[in-house]
Design a protein around this motif. Structure first.
Motif, PDB file in Angstrom:
ATOM      1  N   TYR A 106       0.863  -1.181   0.000  1.00  0.00           N
ATOM      2  CA  TYR A 106       0.000   0.000   0.000  1.00  0.00           C
ATOM      3  C   TYR A 106       0.900   1.231   0.000  1.00  0.00           C
ATOM      4  O   TYR A 106       2.028   1.198   0.498  1.00  0.00           O
ATOM      5  CB  TYR A 106      -0.912   0.022   1.235  1.00  0.00           C
ATOM      6  N   SER A 108       0.735   5.825   0.025  1.00  0.00           N
ATOM      7  CA  SER A 108      -0.044   7.049   0.158  1.00  0.00           C
ATOM      8  C   SER A 108       0.838   8.241  -0.184  1.00  0.00           C
ATOM      9  O   SER A 108       2.027   8.269   0.171  1.00  0.00           O
ATOM     10  CB  SER A 108      -0.590   7.189   1.583  1.00  0.00           C
ATOM     11  N   GLU A 109       0.262   9.199  -0.867  1.00  0.00           N
ATOM     12  CA  GLU A 109       1.021  10.392  -1.264  1.00  0.00           C
ATOM     13  C   GLU A 109       1.456  11.196  -0.052  1.00  0.00           C
ATOM     14  O   GLU A 109       2.484  11.890  -0.090  1.00  0.00           O
ATOM     15  CB  GLU A 109       0.159  11.249  -2.193  1.00  0.00           C
ATOM     16  N   LYS A 110       0.710  11.103   1.037  1.00  0.00           N
ATOM     17  CA  LYS A 110       1.042  11.876   2.222  1.00  0.00           C
ATOM     18  C   LYS A 110       2.298  11.360   2.910  1.00  0.00           C
ATOM     19  O   LYS A 110       2.998  12.105   3.601  1.00  0.00           O
ATOM     20  CB  LYS A 110      -0.140  11.854   3.197  1.00  0.00           C
ATOM     21  N   PHE A 166      -6.143   3.046   2.802  1.00  0.00           N
ATOM     22  CA  PHE A 166      -5.883   4.376   3.350  1.00  0.00           C
ATOM     23  C   PHE A 166      -7.136   5.224   3.234  1.00  0.00           C
ATOM     24  O   PHE A 166      -7.908   5.099   2.272  1.00  0.00           O
ATOM     25  CB  PHE A 166      -4.745   5.064   2.590  1.00  0.00           C
ATOM     26  N   GLU A 169      -7.059  10.904   2.550  1.00  0.00           N
ATOM     27  CA  GLU A 169      -5.773  11.325   1.985  1.00  0.00           C
ATOM     28  C   GLU A 169      -4.592  10.878   2.836  1.00  0.00           C
ATOM     29  O   GLU A 169      -3.605  11.603   2.977  1.00  0.00           O
ATOM     30  CB  GLU A 169      -5.759  12.841   1.773  1.00  0.00           C
ATOM     31  N   GLY A 170      -4.698   9.683   3.425  1.00  0.00           N
ATOM     32  CA  GLY A 170      -3.567   9.106   4.137  1.00  0.00           C
ATOM     33  C   GLY A 170      -3.488   9.429   5.602  1.00  0.00           C
ATOM     34  O   GLY A 170      -2.470   9.114   6.250  1.00  0.00           O
ATOM     35  N   ILE A 173      -5.319   4.467   8.325  1.00  0.00           N
ATOM     36  CA  ILE A 173      -5.420   3.246   7.542  1.00  0.00           C
ATOM     37  C   ILE A 173      -6.324   2.276   8.290  1.00  0.00           C
ATOM     38  O   ILE A 173      -6.238   2.154   9.516  1.00  0.00           O
ATOM     39  CB  ILE A 173      -4.042   2.615   7.268  1.00  0.00           C
ATOM     40  N   PRO A 215     -11.931   8.749   0.151  1.00  0.00           N
ATOM     41  CA  PRO A 215     -10.688   9.532  -0.021  1.00  0.00           C
ATOM     42  C   PRO A 215     -10.719  10.916   0.604  1.00  0.00           C
ATOM     43  O   PRO A 215      -9.660  11.497   0.849  1.00  0.00           O
ATOM     44  CB  PRO A 215     -10.555   9.623  -1.547  1.00  0.00           C
TER      45      PRO A 215
END
Length: 849
Positions: A106, A108-110, A166, A169-170, A173, A215
């Protein structure tokens, strides 16, 4: 001692493309999915296989996009590594060594520079206890890096990739397992657990099956074994959480996925229906039904324009915004078993075997793609456990591929066996098979073998059955009438009430060998006279094969008492026998070679031999783990010519075989391309083709050193290979140096050595009011050689070119004396003004340099 040939085994196709959730790229052009030990890249528009990302040494268990670079993906594998790829060019950028088998990934952009993976718990590597850990990817210039900085996020999680997601936005989880939902908040570094009772109501199955987080908002959707979907809210406080319930699926919810903006929730299950739930209006839902098989995974493109569903029949369906199916990527269908054996279609050279229930699939292993399905049973399949339905159990082609014979059967509990023998004729107009004859109850018991006669003079089919008989079926001749031909039984044979288990035709179709338990009988197909019976050591006959070509006088058989026997049909005696537990015997129709697979100690051995020679041509111990279930020799599209003696059995055919793990592998000669299976060859360009820069980059390069005489007669002989050409063509554009840096090096490589040409020529200055593009040089060199001026070798640009200044300086190098000015001017005008339509004025000056 048998000398082992240098032959390798490779996976040829048929990988599971539905094993993990697929990924759609940001521009929605490509779809990536795990396929065995590689990652396959497909085009979402054409459904075609683009290339594979190969490098893992074990099963790939997950693929995710790199949020910081939309041209890269991460993949994880049971080999304990996470690999970063440039998927557009298929280049491995970096390998991160984790050291533990990885079951899911997994990202996440964060959380920049961190991937989250599911690995076994440290002290329970061989158990079913797993943990979710955060892996901090080190920054290093090395291609292989050890990532040892691991931090545990959640313990005792499910290894299923749909069991964690997620959210917001992270920020957190969520993970599900059994009857428990656990949410971990990264900012608080705290987790909350929520449990359900095994059954709140009668018949309820509350176990979690999948999870997906909204999200943008604090909402978690969970799927359950009873078909319900629960929408969880207020879960940041353990005692005040709430959830609402959505219910449409009658079976377990296999997968859930929110759209990128969170406006819709997608769900799928065994019903083969994609359900489209509206987030703000939960009672409203849309459906996309009849997708063909149970939905196992869901994915949405980052822009929300494409959905894709993975199905239990090894298929990926690409859908345009839940409205219509735009593409279907069909892999090899892996049902409950392969009863038809492996068959090669003589026309399409496709592999034919059981596919969807009641179907035969035609699968191209060269393209690793299913060509089409043929519905044999022609009845609607009901997805219900415990139902007895028709299954295709036998199939055979005639030598030309004009006829296909199939057997489908159904045995009901407490009822008689239902059997149908069907004959299909190839229709050239529709390019498919059309049902010609159906024979209900062709035998009174199960059919054990079925083969067409290879004789071109007659179209004959033979079937053997446990009812103690074998039957010969002939196509009735109606050439004198307009009626279509149909099939009818021509002969019924038996031997002392014994049950036949196998049969085989000789290469010319004149003899038929039938194995009646422990007795081998040989029949004449012209008169159906019993010619002889062959004795052999005790044990029922399992396989029979006639020799081919120079070995056609031999008949080979295997028995249940672990004996491989060879009879000489001229003397009607046993030629030789050897104690071998041969589980499968296969003959090559294009040579004298035979392949015998032996099972022992949990693995399979391969022996390739000729019946006339006691020494095997090739042998390999422990070819693969498990038992080889089916095998077939497939003819090559292009015959190999220069194999060594020990690998000549691969000249005409290649051997495919199927293990119990449903993996296709075949022996590969060093002279064969691993991806295509064709002989390797170099690209050759005819000498008459004009010498353009692309000729130099992609065509045939001359030898660097030639004798003086050849150098004088051929000025192009001393041209060297262009290393910068391969750099330009095979290196991704975003990692190349600037074009201004490469320009001088590239142009210099186009210049002819001064030692090969006389330093005599004309200089031409072209003045134009319009911009002259660099691509004109390619056209100039082609057109100039075709111009009336025969002694022009090439038009060579000077190293410094002023494209934007609209002034082009060209030197015309000549061999020998220079041509008259009028001829040179006429040739240049023909090339630039008339052919290339460049509005310019040309000025010539004598240029000895």
């Amino acid at each position: 001692m048998v000398e082992h040939a240098e032959i390798r085994m490779v996976h040829r196709g048929g990988s599971k493309i539905n094993f993990r959730e697929p990924v759609i790229t940001n521009d929605s052009r490509f779809l990536l999915c795990a396929a065995g030990e590689s990652v396959n890249v497909y085009s979402t528009c054409t459904e075609e296989y683009v290339h594979g990302l190969q490098g893992h040494t074990d099963l790939v268990t997950g693929v995710v996009l790199n949020p910081s670079n939309h041209l890269q993906v991460y993949s994880c594998s049971a080999d304990g590594t996470v690999r970063l790829w440039d998927f557009t060019d298929g280049i491995l950028i970096k390998t991160f060594i984790i050291g533990y088998p990885i079951y899911a990934i997994y990202i996440s952009e964060k959380h920049g520079g961190v991937v989250f993976v599911v690995v076994p718990m440290a002290n329970y590597k061989s158990s079913e206890l797993f943990q979710l850990v955060a892996v901090h990817l080190p920054r290093s210039g090395d291609q292989e890096v050890e990532a040892r900085e691991l931090s545990i996020v959640l313990c005792d999680v499910s290894p299923h990739p749909g069991a964690a997601s997620f959210g917001r936005e992270g920020e957190y989880i969520a993970a599900v397992k059994g009857l428990q939902l656990e949410v971990f908040f990264f900012k608080k570094q705290k987790s909350y657990r929520f449990s359900l009772k095994p059954g709140m109501k009668k018949g309820a199955k509350n176990a979690f099956t999948c999870v997906s987080c909204h999200p943008k908002e604090d909402c978690i959707a969970t799927g359950h074994a009873d078909g319900k979907i629960r929408m969880w809210r207020n879960f940041n406080q353990k005692k005040e959480y709430t959830y609402s319930t959505l219910h449409w699926h009658h079976g377990a919810v296999n997968t859930l996925c929110f759209t990128p903006e969170g406006t819709n929730l997608l769900s799928g299950g065994i019903e083969s229906v994609l359900v489209h739930w509206h987030y703000t209006q939960e009672n409203q839902k849309d459906f996309l039904p009849r997708l063909g098989a149970a939905i196992t995974h869901l994915a949405v493109s980052p822009d929300g324009s494409l959905f894709c569903t993975s199905h239990s029949d090894n298929k990926i369906t690409i859908i345009q915004s839940c409205v219509k199916v735009s593409a279907v990527i069909q892999g090899l269908v892996k049902g409950d078993g392969v009863w038809t054996n492996l068959i090669i279609d003589p026309r399409s050279k496709a592999l034919v075997l059981n596919g969807k229930p009641g179907h035969l699939q035609f699968y191209s292993l060269h393209r690793d793609k299913q060509l089409y399905n043929l519905d044999i049973v022609q009845q609607e399949y009901i997805h219900e456990e415990g139902l007895d339905q028709f299954e295709v159990v036998k199939a055979a082609f005639d030598a030309r591929g004009d006829w296909l014979a199939t057997v489908d059967e159904r045995r009901k509990k407490g009822a008689e066996l239902e059997i149908n023998l069907k004959l299909w004729e190839y229709d050239k107009l529709t390019q498919g098979f059309v049902l010609n004859t159906t024979v209900t109850a062709p035998h009174e018991d199960r059919i054990t073998a079925m083969f067409f006669s290879p004789s071109p003079e007659t179209t004959m089919l033979v079937t053997t059955s446990l009812d103690g008989h074998f039957k010969a079926w002939l196509l009735a001749d109606h050439s004198d009438t307009k009626a279509e031909g149909f099939w009818a039984c021509d002969f019924v044979g038996g031997y002392h009430l014994l049950k036949p288990g196998c049969c085989s035709f000789s290469a010319d179709g004149s003899l038929l060998a039938v194995g009646f338990q422990e007795v081998v009988t040989v029949w004449s197909t012209a008169s159906w006279e019993l010619l002889t019976t062959l004795s052999q050591p005790p044990g029922a006959i399992r396989d029979l094969c006639f020799g081919r070509l120079s070995c056609s006088k031999y008949l080979l058989g295997t028995s249940t008492k672990n004996q491989l026997c060879c009879w000489n049909l001229l003397t009607c005696s046993l030629e030789w026998s050897t104690p071998m537990d041969v589980s499968l015997l296969q003959t090559d129709p294009l040579s004298e070679n035979m392949a015998a697979f032996c099972s022992q100690s949990g693995s399979s051995d391969l022996f390739v031999f000729k019946p006339s020679e006691p020494r095997p041509l090739y042998s390999q111990k422990a070819l693969c783990t498990g038992k080889v279930q089916h095998a077939v020799f497939a003819p090559r599209d292009q015959m190999l010519e220069s194999c060594e003696e020990r690998t000549q059995w691969l000249n005409r055919s290649q051997l495919y075989f199927l293990t119990q793990h449903m993996v296709y592998i075949f022996p590969l000669s060093p002279l064969v391309n691993e991806r295509t299976g064709h002989p390797t060859c170099s690209l050759m360009v005819d000498d008459s083709v004009a010498v353009t820069p692309f000729y130099l980059l992609l065509g045939k390069h001359r030898q660097q050193q030639l004798d003086k005489q050849e150098a004088l007669t051929n000025p192009m002989a001393e041209r060297t290979q262009l290393p910068q050409g391969s750099i330009l063509l095979h290196t991704p554009a975003h990692v190349l140096p600037s074009a201004s840096f490469l320009c001088a090096m590239f142009v210099r490589s186009l210049l002819i050595s001064s030692s090969s040409l006389c330093q005599v020529g004309w200089g031409a200055s072209l003045h134009s009011d319009f911009q002259v593009s660099p691509e004109i040089f390619d056209q100039v060199q082609v057109r100039a050689l075709a111009a009336p001026l025969k002694d022009i070798q090439r038009l060579v640009p000077k190293p410094i070119l002023h494209f934007l200044g609209c002034v082009l300086r060209v030197v015309v190098l000549l061999q020998g004396e220079s041509s008259p000015q009028s001829e040179v001017l006429s040739a240049l005008e023909q090339v630039f003004i008339k052919d290339l339509s460049v509005l310019c004025s040309i000025h010539l000056s004598f240029d000895p340099d």
